[in-house]
Design an enzyme around this catalytic site. Sequence first.
Site, PDB file in Angstrom:
ATOM      1  N   GLY A  22       0.671  -1.013  -0.274  1.00  0.00           N
ATOM      2  CA  GLY A  22       0.143   0.028   0.109  1.00  0.00           C
ATOM      3  C   GLY A  22       0.668   1.173   0.051  1.00  0.00           C
ATOM      4  N   ASN A  28      -8.161   4.456   8.417  1.00  0.00           N
ATOM      5  CA  ASN A  28      -7.713   3.210   9.030  1.00  0.00           C
ATOM      6  C   ASN A  28      -8.160   2.982  10.611  1.00  0.00           C
ATOM      7  OD1 ASN A  28      -5.456   5.097   7.979  1.00  0.00           O
ATOM      8  ND2 ASN A  28      -4.300   3.974   9.774  1.00  0.00           N
ATOM      9  N   HIS A  34      -2.414  -7.787   2.037  1.00  0.00           N
ATOM     10  CA  HIS A  34      -2.377  -8.210   3.486  1.00  0.00           C
ATOM     11  C   HIS A  34      -3.538  -7.711   4.282  1.00  0.00           C
ATOM     12  CE1 HIS A  34      -0.485  -4.882   5.979  1.00  0.00           C
ATOM     13  NE2 HIS A  34      -0.115  -4.483   4.866  1.00  0.00           N
ATOM     14  N   THR A  88      11.722  -8.059 -11.470  1.00  0.00           N
ATOM     15  CA  THR A  88      11.151  -9.603 -11.719  1.00  0.00           C
ATOM     16  C   THR A  88       9.971  -9.536 -10.601  1.00  0.00           C
ATOM     17  OG1 THR A  88      13.321 -10.496 -12.258  1.00  0.00           O
ATOM     18  CG2 THR A  88      11.589 -12.035 -11.749  1.00  0.00           C
ATOM     19  N   CYS A 123       2.045   1.973  12.384  1.00  0.00           N
ATOM     20  CA  CYS A 123       3.334   2.741  11.843  1.00  0.00           C
ATOM     21  C   CYS A 123       3.643   3.662  12.864  1.00  0.00           C
ATOM     22  CB  CYS A 123       3.165   3.280  10.543  1.00  0.00           C
ATOM     23  SG  CYS A 123       2.203   2.510   9.531  1.00  0.00           S
ATOM     24  N   GLN A 146      -7.910   0.436   3.057  1.00  0.00           N
ATOM     25  CA  GLN A 146      -8.948  -0.305   4.047  1.00  0.00           C
ATOM     26  C   GLN A 146     -10.159  -0.490   3.420  1.00  0.00           C
ATOM     27  OE1 GLN A 146      -8.328  -1.181   7.030  1.00  0.00           O
ATOM     28  NE2 GLN A 146      -6.196  -0.427   7.363  1.00  0.00           N
TER      29      GLN A 146
HETATM   30  C1  LIG Z   1      -2.076  -0.320   5.786  1.00  0.00           C
HETATM   31  C2  LIG Z   1      -2.367   0.854   5.080  1.00  0.00           C
HETATM   32  C3  LIG Z   1      -1.323   1.200   4.269  1.00  0.00           C
HETATM   33  C4  LIG Z   1      -0.056   0.607   3.950  1.00  0.00           C
HETATM   34  O1  LIG Z   1       0.117  -0.591   3.384  1.00  0.00           O
HETATM   35  P1  LIG Z   1       1.315  -1.197   3.350  1.00  0.00           P
HETATM   36  O2  LIG Z   1       0.828  -2.540   2.628  1.00  0.00           O
HETATM   37  O3  LIG Z   1       1.613  -1.810   4.761  1.00  0.00           O
HETATM   38  O4  LIG Z   1       2.414  -0.472   2.832  1.00  0.00           O
HETATM   39  C5  LIG Z   1      -1.887   2.593   3.586  1.00  0.00           C
HETATM   40  N1  LIG Z   1      -2.881   3.337   3.765  1.00  0.00           N
HETATM   41  C6  LIG Z   1      -3.676   2.664   4.682  1.00  0.00           C
HETATM   42  C7  LIG Z   1      -4.996   3.329   4.822  1.00  0.00           C
HETATM   43  C8  LIG Z   1      -3.509   1.395   5.344  1.00  0.00           C
HETATM   44  O5  LIG Z   1      -4.303   1.050   6.163  1.00  0.00           O
END
Ligand SMILES: *Cc1c(COP(=O)(O)O)cnc(C)c1O
Length: 400
Positions: free
Chosen positions: A72, A152, A202, A238, A327, A180
């Site tokens: 993300g 989030n 994920h 790749t 984070c 999200q």
């Molecule tokens: C988790 C999240 C991200 C970051 O995604 P990653 O795959 O961990 O880099 C970005 N934006 C939102 C709203 C998220 O919840």
Amino acid sequence: MNDVIYMDYSATTPTRKEVIDAMMPYFEENFGNPSSWYSIARNTKKAIDEARDKVANAINAKAEEIYFTAGGCEADNWAIKGVAFANRKKGNHIITTTIEHHAIMNTFKYLSKQGFEVTYLPVDKDGLVNPEDVRNAIKDTTILVSVMYVNNEIGAIEPIKEIGAICREKKVYFHCDGVQAVGHIPVDVVNDNIDMLSMAAHKFYGPKGVGALYIKKGVRIDNLIHGGGQERGKRATTENIPGIVGMGVAIELAVKEMEEESKRIGALRDRLLNGLVERIPHTKVNGPIGEKRSYNNVNCSFIGIEGEAMLLLLDSNKICASTGSACASGSLDPSHVLLAIGLPHGIAHGSVRLSLGRSNTEEQVDYVIDKLSEIVNRLREMSPYWETFVKGGENYDDLF
Ligand SMILES: *Cc1c(COP(=O)(O)O)cnc(C)c1O
């Protein structure tokens, strides 16, 4: 996950068994480089094509508008920097909000150091952006607007379709962090007027380290990684084939089960939210109530306590929760999202996010209500801040 109660699905989700099973052959017998010409390589090329179709179908895009990324944050960075630098001649004004994920916030901060002018739009007390604020902020030099789909931390579902329509009318690119939202609520890039959409596998029971950026055909954007011809020359390297295959299977399952799962989990969410408010006095619910709240999000502030202490005690009761975005935890600053909806520092500190998902049950919800009310009571007994509050030294009536 056995005996732990996992209520941090907005931080990440476990990879589903069906997804892992689909990925495994691409570590072993189907290991060929998709850029090669022999048959084991053709298998991997075909697998990527199929996954791309699945991601495209899930959001009503065309396959050639999907670009796989490493998650993300990468998709967010690419969309914003890629459009900002490619359109600089047209203007240097870019717009976002005060409640974005750090991937967006810090990218805008970086761009402001590079000479771009940034407008941060405010939100209301529920965390919602007013589309008219977007309209009023756009000027001749504006090239990009970025607003997230679902927040989030507090689960606010933003008026994306309306904001997108304004951007289209004003001929300004519209990026949406859909991390999200995708796989959780219906997302349709055509109907929602989205030019770029970020996704991460994920967050919907796919593997970590893979995501995608939807880029509408015709959007002017810089390439991300210079090298070979992968991802139509826009992102060389790749391909992460097992990850991409996993993302395809995960998104297909998530969309198929969306209606049923959001109903079941939404009922658990209501039970949890109502239980906490009933059992714990002076609980403030953060984020919207009703339709504009994501089905899986609970976020509450308990006046008079410290979030960090609460998380430690939750952890010792085998409950996985979060004080805000994963984070950001580890830093002592309160969440920028909670400050943006108007919470004073002291109250923002005493907040918890419980985000629900596939493993959760009614029994778990009831257990969490019991434990959390015990924990809050215990912490309040020890808190000088709570004592001041109870004695009437502080008044937060306007928050409720
Ligand atoms: C988790 C999240 C991200 C970051 O995604 P990653 O795959 O961990 O880099 C970005 N934006 C939102 C709203 C998220 O919840």
